[in-house]
Design a protein around this motif. Sequence first.
Motif, short mmCIF file in Angstrom:
data_model
loop_
_atom_site.label_atom_id
_atom_site.label_comp_id
_atom_site.label_asym_id
_atom_site.label_seq_id
_atom_site.Cartn_x
_atom_site.Cartn_y
_atom_site.Cartn_z
N ASN A 33 0.81 -1.22 0.00
CA ASN A 33 0.00 0.00 0.00
C ASN A 33 0.84 1.27 0.00
O ASN A 33 0.48 2.27 -0.62
N GLU A 34 1.97 1.20 0.71
CA GLU A 34 2.87 2.37 0.70
C GLU A 34 3.40 2.62 -0.71
O GLU A 34 3.45 3.77 -1.17
N LEU A 35 3.77 1.54 -1.39
CA LEU A 35 4.28 1.68 -2.76
C LEU A 35 3.21 2.23 -3.68
O LEU A 35 3.47 3.12 -4.51
N LYS A 36 2.02 1.70 -3.51
CA LYS A 36 0.90 2.11 -4.37
C LYS A 36 0.61 3.60 -4.22
O LYS A 36 0.38 4.32 -5.19
N GLU A 37 0.65 4.06 -2.97
CA GLU A 37 0.37 5.46 -2.70
C GLU A 37 1.50 6.36 -3.21
O GLU A 37 1.27 7.42 -3.77
N LEU A 38 2.72 5.87 -3.03
CA LEU A 38 3.89 6.66 -3.43
C LEU A 38 3.93 6.84 -4.94
O LEU A 38 4.12 7.95 -5.44
N LYS B 2 8.58 11.75 -1.54
CA LYS B 2 7.58 12.10 -2.56
C LYS B 2 7.72 11.17 -3.76
O LYS B 2 8.76 10.50 -3.93
N ASN B 3 6.68 11.11 -4.57
CA ASN B 3 6.66 10.23 -5.73
C ASN B 3 7.89 10.46 -6.63
O ASN B 3 8.03 11.52 -7.24
N PRO B 4 8.78 9.47 -6.72
CA PRO B 4 10.03 9.69 -7.46
C PRO B 4 9.85 9.72 -8.98
O PRO B 4 10.75 10.13 -9.69
N ILE B 5 8.68 9.28 -9.46
CA ILE B 5 8.51 9.20 -10.92
C ILE B 5 7.38 10.12 -11.41
O ILE B 5 6.88 9.97 -12.52
N GLU B 6 7.04 11.08 -10.54
CA GLU B 6 5.89 11.94 -10.81
C GLU B 6 5.96 12.61 -12.19
O GLU B 6 4.97 12.69 -12.90
N ASN B 7 7.11 13.11 -12.55
CA ASN B 7 7.19 13.91 -13.78
C ASN B 7 7.80 13.17 -14.97
O ASN B 7 8.11 13.78 -15.99
N LEU B 8 7.97 11.85 -14.81
CA LEU B 8 8.50 11.08 -15.95
C LEU B 8 7.41 10.92 -17.01
O LEU B 8 6.26 10.68 -16.70
N ASN B 9 7.81 11.06 -18.26
CA ASN B 9 6.89 11.00 -19.40
C ASN B 9 6.78 9.56 -19.90
O ASN B 9 7.76 8.97 -20.36
N LYS B 10 5.58 9.03 -19.83
CA LYS B 10 5.33 7.64 -20.23
C LYS B 10 5.81 7.35 -21.66
O LYS B 10 6.22 6.24 -21.97
N ASN B 11 5.74 8.36 -22.50
CA ASN B 11 6.16 8.16 -23.90
C ASN B 11 7.65 7.90 -24.05
O ASN B 11 8.11 7.49 -25.11
N LEU B 91 14.21 12.64 -14.68
CA LEU B 91 15.12 11.52 -14.41
C LEU B 91 16.20 11.94 -13.43
O LEU B 91 16.54 11.21 -12.50
N GLU B 92 16.73 13.14 -13.63
CA GLU B 92 17.77 13.64 -12.72
C GLU B 92 17.25 13.74 -11.29
O GLU B 92 17.95 13.41 -10.34
N GLU B 93 16.01 14.19 -11.17
CA GLU B 93 15.40 14.31 -9.85
C GLU B 93 15.23 12.92 -9.21
O GLU B 93 15.52 12.72 -8.04
N MET B 94 14.80 11.98 -10.02
CA MET B 94 14.62 10.60 -9.54
C MET B 94 15.97 10.03 -9.09
O MET B 94 16.06 9.39 -8.05
N ILE B 95 17.00 10.28 -9.89
CA ILE B 95 18.35 9.78 -9.55
C ILE B 95 18.82 10.40 -8.23
O ILE B 95 19.33 9.70 -7.36
N ARG B 96 18.61 11.71 -8.10
CA ARG B 96 19.03 12.38 -6.86
C ARG B 96 18.32 11.77 -5.66
O ARG B 96 18.94 11.55 -4.61
N SER B 97 17.03 11.49 -5.82
CA SER B 97 16.26 10.95 -4.68
C SER B 97 16.72 9.54 -4.30
O SER B 97 16.50 9.09 -3.18
#
Lengths: 99, 99
Positions: A33-38, B2-11, B91-97
């Motif tokens: 659930n934590e993963l899903k929310e994150l 916070k969501n590490p993949i929030e701004n990654l573009n699915k395309n 991606l850079e943000e995700m890597i930093r996190s």
Amino acid sequence: MKNPIENLNKNFDSRVRLGIMSALIVNAEVNFNELKELIQVTDGNLASHLKALEENGYIKVHKGFIGRKTNTTYTATKAGEKAFKLHLDALEEMIRSAK
Amino acid sequence: MKNPIENLNKNFDSRVRLGIMSALIVNAEVNFNELKELIQVTDGNLASHLKALEENGYIKVHKGFIGRKTNTTYTATKAGEKAFKLHLDALEEMIRSAK
């Protein structure tokens, strides 16, 4: 120009898998659930990517209980940590080549 | 966390698309065979990802000739450059996190 994606790991193509591995690198143990929310994905989508990562030997699943409720948690394996870090290095190289 | 993949573009999930966009950001114009050699993929795989990027409006296709032989070249559109750069930032943000 050299191949910018030479060292990228096909198993980490999906954003969802990047999100899972990021979470498991930063946190010792995370439950479903934590993963899903994150990561903000559906149960089915998350479950299928977790299964693939488990089959690759990148993560381990632990089935436990909190009281009477099941509590499934996930940890990154040593192999998973290593593969993910190599993938991040390869992404950094790709980014450098494109900037 | 916070969501590490929030701004990654699915395309841009696919490595092949990352490779295509990297090549088109660095070079003004690249033809099919150059891309194929650079990224080391099959014709079919490359063609399907080029088509998807074209349909997204991220790249433009130019059908030309060198002598009697067809020479299909590709360029990144402004929208494609912008979307790719935002993806690299994410991606850079995700890597930093994760580091």
